[in-house]
Motif scaffolding. Structure first.
Motif, PDB file in Angstrom:
ATOM      1  N   VAL A   1       6.187  -8.311   4.155  1.00 10.65           N
ATOM      2  CA  VAL A   1       6.704  -9.432   4.964  1.00 10.65           C
ATOM      3  C   VAL A   1       6.343  -9.275   6.446  1.00 10.65           C
TER       4      VAL A   1
ATOM      5  N   GLU B   1       5.736  -3.619  10.711  1.00 10.64           N
ATOM      6  CA  GLU B   1       5.872  -2.453  11.606  1.00 10.64           C
ATOM      7  C   GLU B   1       6.577  -2.842  12.905  1.00 10.64           C
TER       8      GLU B   1
ATOM      9  N   SER C   1      -0.303 -13.270   8.069  1.00 15.29           N
ATOM     10  CA  SER C   1      -1.395 -14.054   8.650  1.00 15.29           C
ATOM     11  C   SER C   1      -2.509 -14.312   7.631  1.00 15.29           C
TER      12      SER C   1
ATOM     13  N   SER D   1      -4.869 -11.124   7.320  1.00 21.02           N
ATOM     14  CA  SER D   1      -4.396 -10.039   6.442  1.00 21.02           C
ATOM     15  C   SER D   1      -4.302 -10.528   4.998  1.00 21.02           C
TER      16      SER D   1
ATOM     17  N   LEU E   1       0.784 -17.798   3.930  1.00 19.64           N
ATOM     18  CA  LEU E   1       0.081 -17.412   5.159  1.00 19.64           C
ATOM     19  C   LEU E   1       0.388 -18.361   6.324  1.00 19.64           C
TER      20      LEU E   1
ATOM     21  N   GLU F   1      -3.758 -21.156  14.826  1.00 22.21           N
ATOM     22  CA  GLU F   1      -2.311 -20.935  14.910  1.00 22.21           C
ATOM     23  C   GLU F   1      -1.976 -20.294  16.260  1.00 22.21           C
TER      24      GLU F   1
HETATM   25  P1  NAD Z   1       0.319  -9.897   9.698  1.00 18.53           P
HETATM   26  O1  NAD Z   1      -0.623 -10.450   8.693  1.00 18.53           O
HETATM   27  O2  NAD Z   1      -0.200  -9.171  10.855  1.00 18.53           O
HETATM   28  O3  NAD Z   1       1.344  -8.893   8.988  1.00 18.53           O
HETATM   29  C1  NAD Z   1       2.160  -9.296   7.894  1.00 18.53           C
HETATM   30  C2  NAD Z   1       2.498  -8.067   7.081  1.00 18.53           C
HETATM   31  O4  NAD Z   1       1.310  -7.588   6.441  1.00 18.53           O
HETATM   32  C3  NAD Z   1       3.026  -6.898   7.901  1.00 18.53           C
HETATM   33  O5  NAD Z   1       4.016  -6.244   7.156  1.00 18.53           O
HETATM   34  C4  NAD Z   1       1.787  -6.020   8.058  1.00 18.53           C
HETATM   35  O6  NAD Z   1       2.064  -4.669   8.278  1.00 18.53           O
HETATM   36  C5  NAD Z   1       1.110  -6.217   6.716  1.00 18.53           C
HETATM   37  N1  NAD Z   1      -0.325  -5.975   6.692  1.00 18.53           N
HETATM   38  C6  NAD Z   1      -1.221  -6.113   7.690  1.00 18.53           C
HETATM   39  N2  NAD Z   1      -2.468  -5.838   7.246  1.00 18.53           N
HETATM   40  C7  NAD Z   1      -2.355  -5.533   5.926  1.00 18.53           C
HETATM   41  C8  NAD Z   1      -3.281  -5.158   4.904  1.00 18.53           C
HETATM   42  N3  NAD Z   1      -4.584  -5.043   5.149  1.00 18.53           N
HETATM   43  N4  NAD Z   1      -2.814  -4.929   3.664  1.00 18.53           N
HETATM   44  C9  NAD Z   1      -1.499  -5.069   3.397  1.00 18.53           C
HETATM   45  N5  NAD Z   1      -0.571  -5.386   4.308  1.00 18.53           N
HETATM   46  C10 NAD Z   1      -0.990  -5.635   5.566  1.00 18.53           C
HETATM   47  O7  NAD Z   1       1.239 -11.117  10.143  1.00 18.53           O
HETATM   48  P2  NAD Z   1       2.397 -11.096  11.249  1.00 18.53           P
HETATM   49  O8  NAD Z   1       1.797 -11.184  12.599  1.00 18.53           O
HETATM   50  O9  NAD Z   1       3.354 -10.012  10.948  1.00 18.53           O
HETATM   51  O10 NAD Z   1       3.177 -12.438  10.930  1.00 18.53           O
HETATM   52  C11 NAD Z   1       2.858 -13.676  11.470  1.00 18.53           C
HETATM   53  C12 NAD Z   1       2.059 -14.483  10.478  1.00 18.53           C
HETATM   54  O11 NAD Z   1       2.824 -14.675   9.295  1.00 18.53           O
HETATM   55  C13 NAD Z   1       1.755 -15.872  11.006  1.00 18.53           C
HETATM   56  O12 NAD Z   1       0.438 -16.204  10.661  1.00 18.53           O
HETATM   57  C14 NAD Z   1       2.730 -16.754  10.227  1.00 18.53           C
HETATM   58  O13 NAD Z   1       2.332 -18.082  10.102  1.00 18.53           O
HETATM   59  C15 NAD Z   1       2.783 -16.049   8.917  1.00 18.53           C
HETATM   60  N6  NAD Z   1       3.980 -16.418   8.172  1.00 18.53           N
HETATM   61  C16 NAD Z   1       3.847 -17.181   7.035  1.00 18.53           C
HETATM   62  C17 NAD Z   1       4.972 -17.588   6.334  1.00 18.53           C
HETATM   63  C18 NAD Z   1       4.871 -18.454   5.099  1.00 18.53           C
HETATM   64  O14 NAD Z   1       5.852 -18.585   4.385  1.00 18.53           O
HETATM   65  N7  NAD Z   1       3.727 -19.040   4.818  1.00 18.53           N
HETATM   66  C19 NAD Z   1       6.229 -17.209   6.775  1.00 18.53           C
HETATM   67  C20 NAD Z   1       6.338 -16.423   7.926  1.00 18.53           C
HETATM   68  C21 NAD Z   1       5.192 -16.037   8.616  1.00 18.53           C
END
Ligand code: NAD
Length: 469
Positions: A144, A173, A220, A223, A242, A372
């Motif tokens: 998450v 994190e 995101s 990721s 995402l 975004e």
């Molecule tokens: P992020 O992708 O940086 O991180 C999300 C999670 O993925 C974190 O726990 C991170 O540690 C983990 N992660 C990162 N790289 C990874 C990998 N290679 N393998 C596995 N796990 C990995 O996103 P963020 O900055 O934490 O969150 C913001 C994003 O989340 C925005 O783009 C937002 O729109 C999206 N979001 C989507 C929803 C939805 O329901 N669609 C809801 C909330 C947030």
């Protein structure tokens, strides 16, 4: 300074990795915790524990699982204040907003879990000798983001657990403290939910573990794409929720002042850090002037401050990196001819604050209309017809959600033409627990919500039995 621990098979343990990072309060820039950054060994141990716990958890009756999970939901609701306070310290969300969302998420969790009692885990197809049995996938990984740490976790966990899966949870994190507390409050058999802290150093090995039958990933696009590549190569199921660039279309004939207040909330709430924040506004020229005026006025009422202060409406952005993105998008828009009508200036002093901002004169050559932003920005484009608004709203690589404000029944019906997982008409964020959705385009894949969440959490087997010879 407290160093956070993983939860493995019911025991709180130090990370086996040697990398750590600071968790920083974005309102004060003070370090509030030390968090492990994750290691493959941490993941291996957590998945081991989840594998061990799964048969006994799946062997309970559905009613027993629902009962235990509902009790946890009640405990969470009773601790909503404390969890909201932790979210505020780790990612800046105003406590009042956090409390409301956590309370709602606990009730949503309870409702989603209760749906297991109605779900057809076994059904016999009349007169055919066929029985369809749906069994849990085994171990699920739940990954998450930080923007709604507790609600996002609860949203993913409910149906997975109620269906008989065990889980390895990896929070962001940037927001690990509320996740630790959430699991401290849990009274489930050891190993049913395990916690691995860290960034992609924990996330990537978790996704790559062949014993994980399903990855529920929220985060995101960047990721999510990596997660999808990995689960695709392993032939494992994934649900990817995402990012977005959600449009809102404001038609002629609406009340411009009331609609501006609704759009201000959609664009600025949680400092614009909602996956379904309104990030592009298309307003009909007939109402554009009073609408923009009211939006600018509304922006001025979004008081910036520390989320612990009851007067605060807008907390800080989660960190400097996130604020830099917002600053870059606004600067890019201005350099291409946009006008800043409200906000747009980084306040002096500590904390990663950014004010509620209204931009006009924007178009799709600008980052703020195509990528975004995840900040409190309302970029407003004036359109000459509802049809133009609908077309421009639809022309995006994202497709998470969309909103239309209109008094015209034909235009209400036309709103569904926008390709998105959720379309709201004359409201934003509405919809009960029965809602089903799948993001369109780059916003993700995998239908979820309601019974789709149970379909995703289980695998069907058809058993065709003929009479004995
Ligand atoms: P992020 O992708 O940086 O991180 C999300 C999670 O993925 C974190 O726990 C991170 O540690 C983990 N992660 C990162 N790289 C990874 C990998 N290679 N393998 C596995 N796990 C990995 O996103 P963020 O900055 O934490 O969150 C913001 C994003 O989340 C925005 O783009 C937002 O729109 C999206 N979001 C989507 C929803 C939805 O329901 N669609 C809801 C909330 C947030």
């Amino acid at each position: 300074m407290k160093t956070l621990q993983n939860l493995v098979g019911g025991i709180w343990e130090d990370s086996r990795g040697d990398a750590f990072h600071d968790v920083v309060n974005p309102a004060t820039e003070e370090v509030v915790a030390r968090c492990p950054s994750g290691s493959p060994e941490d993941v291996r141990l957590a998945v081991d524990a989840a594998v061990r716990a799964q048969p006994a958890w799946a062997a309970l009756t559905v009613a027993e699982r629902v009962e235990r999970l509902s009790r946890w939901a009640d405990t969470i609701a009773a601790h909503a204040d404390e969890l909201a306070e932790l979210e505020c310290r780790e990612m800046g969300k105003p406590v009042a907003l956090g409390r409301a969302f956590i309370g709602g998420a606990a009730m949503g969790f309870k409702a989603a879990v209760a749906e297991a009692l109605e779900y057809a885990f076994e059904e016999t197809v009349d007169g055919t000798g066929t029985t369809i049995v749906r069994t849990p996938l085994g171990v699920a990984a739940v990954i998450v983001p930080w923007n709604f740490p507790v609600p996002m976790t609860l949203g993913a966990l409910g149906p997975l657990l109620a269906a008989g899966n065990t889980v390895v949870l990896k929070p962001s994190e940037r927001s690990p403290m509320s996740a630790v507390r959430l699991l401290e409050l849990m009274d489930l058999p050891p190993g049913v939910v395990n916690l691995v802290l860290g960034d992609s150093r924990a996330g990537a090995p978790l996704v790559a573990d062949e014993r994980v039958g399903l990855v529920h990933f929220t985060g995101s696009v960047e990721s999510g794409r990596k997660v999808g590549e990995r689960t695709g190569a392993l032939l494992r199921r994934s649900i990817l929720e995402l990012g977005g660039k959600d449009p809102v279309v404001v038609d002629a004939g609406v009340d411009p002042v009331a609609t501006a207040a609704a759009v201000a909330f959609g664009a600025f709430a949680n400092s614009g850090q909602i996956c379904t924040s309104m990030e592009r506004v298309y307003v009909h020229h007939d109402v554009a002037e009073p609408f923009i005026e009211a939006l600018v006025e509304a922006a001025g009422t979004y008081a910036l401050g520390d989320g612990h202060d009851a007067r605060t409406v807008l907390g800080p952005l989660v960190d400097r990196r996130q604020r830099d993105i917002v600053v870059r998008h606004v600067a890019d828009a201005v350099s291409r001819g946009a006008t800043v009508r409200a906000g747009g200036v980084v306040p002096e002093g500590k904390g990663f604050f950014y004010p509620a901002t209204v931009l006009t004169g924007v178009d799709e050559s600008m980052l703020v209309m195509t990528e975004e932003t995840f900040g409190p920005i309302a970029p407003v484009a004036v359109v000459s017809s509802f049809e133009e608004g609908l077309e421009r709203a639809s022309a995006s690589r994202f497709g998470l959600a969309a909103t239309v404000y209109t008094a015209d029944p034909a235009h209400m019906a036309a709103a569904r033409r926008i390709p998105a997982g959720v379309v709201w008409v004359n409201q934003w964020q509405g919809g009960g627990p029965e809602r089903l959705y799948e993001p369109a385009g780059d916003s993700g894949m995998g239908a979820t919500g309601s019974r789709a969440a149970y379909d995703a959490a289980t695998r069907p087997t058809s058993i065709h039995t003929a009479p004995a010879a």
